[in-house]
Design a protein around this motif. Structure first.
Motif, PDB file in Angstrom:
ATOM      1  N   ASN A   2       1.003  -1.150   0.120  1.00  0.00           N
ATOM      2  CA  ASN A   2      -0.018   0.089  -0.038  1.00  0.00           C
ATOM      3  C   ASN A   2       0.956   1.184   0.098  1.00  0.00           C
ATOM      4  O   ASN A   2       0.467   2.212  -0.863  1.00  0.00           O
ATOM      5  CB  ASN A   2      -0.767   0.001   1.228  1.00  0.00           C
ATOM      6  N   PHE A   3       2.024   1.157   0.696  1.00  0.00           N
ATOM      7  CA  PHE A   3       2.829   2.359   0.918  1.00  0.00           C
ATOM      8  C   PHE A   3       3.693   2.673  -0.635  1.00  0.00           C
ATOM      9  O   PHE A   3       3.624   3.704  -0.970  1.00  0.00           O
ATOM     10  CB  PHE A   3       4.032   2.025   1.907  1.00  0.00           C
ATOM     11  N   MET A   4       3.804   1.610  -1.254  1.00  0.00           N
ATOM     12  CA  MET A   4       4.364   1.834  -2.442  1.00  0.00           C
ATOM     13  C   MET A   4       3.492   2.421  -3.551  1.00  0.00           C
ATOM     14  O   MET A   4       3.542   3.447  -4.351  1.00  0.00           O
ATOM     15  CB  MET A   4       4.862   0.554  -3.032  1.00  0.00           C
ATOM     16  N   LEU A   6       0.904   4.280  -2.732  1.00  0.00           N
ATOM     17  CA  LEU A   6       0.825   5.740  -2.157  1.00  0.00           C
ATOM     18  C   LEU A   6       1.807   6.671  -2.779  1.00  0.00           C
ATOM     19  O   LEU A   6       1.780   7.442  -3.208  1.00  0.00           O
ATOM     20  CB  LEU A   6       0.741   5.709  -0.471  1.00  0.00           C
ATOM     21  N   LEU A   7       3.261   5.980  -2.871  1.00  0.00           N
ATOM     22  CA  LEU A   7       4.170   6.881  -3.414  1.00  0.00           C
ATOM     23  C   LEU A   7       3.912   7.015  -4.982  1.00  0.00           C
ATOM     24  O   LEU A   7       4.144   8.189  -5.172  1.00  0.00           O
ATOM     25  CB  LEU A   7       5.491   5.868  -3.044  1.00  0.00           C
ATOM     26  N   ASN A   9       1.454   7.016  -6.493  1.00  0.00           N
ATOM     27  CA  ASN A   9       0.256   8.026  -6.423  1.00  0.00           C
ATOM     28  C   ASN A   9       0.678   9.424  -6.491  1.00  0.00           C
ATOM     29  O   ASN A   9       0.311  10.323  -6.959  1.00  0.00           O
ATOM     30  CB  ASN A   9      -0.877   7.566  -5.372  1.00  0.00           C
TER      31      ASN A   9
END
Length: 59
Positions: A2-4, A6-7, A9
C-alpha cells in the motif's frame, strides 16, 4: 504494498502539478506577448493622435 502505491500516486500527483505549472507558465508567457503586441499596436497608432492633440499646447 500500500505504501508503494501511495508513493506512486503521490508521484503522479506531483507530475500532474508540474505539468499544470508549465501550462500556466505558457499561458502567462502568451499573455505577456499579447500585451506586448497590443502595446506595439497602441504605440504605432497613438503618437499621431497625441501629436495632433498636444501640438497646440507645445508651441
Amino acid at each position: 504494498m500500500n505504501f508503494m502505491l501511495l508513493l506512486v500516486n503521490l508521484e503522479q500527483i506531483l507530475v500532474t502539478f508540474m505539468l499544470l505549472l508549465v501550462n500556466l507558465e505558457q499561458i502567462l508567457v502568451n499573455f505577456m506577448l499579447l500585451l506586448v503586441s497590443l502595446k506595439q499596436i497602441l504605440v504605432s497608432f497613438i503618437p499621431v493622435k497625441v501629436h495632433f492633440l498636444f501640438t497646440p499646447y507645445l508651441q
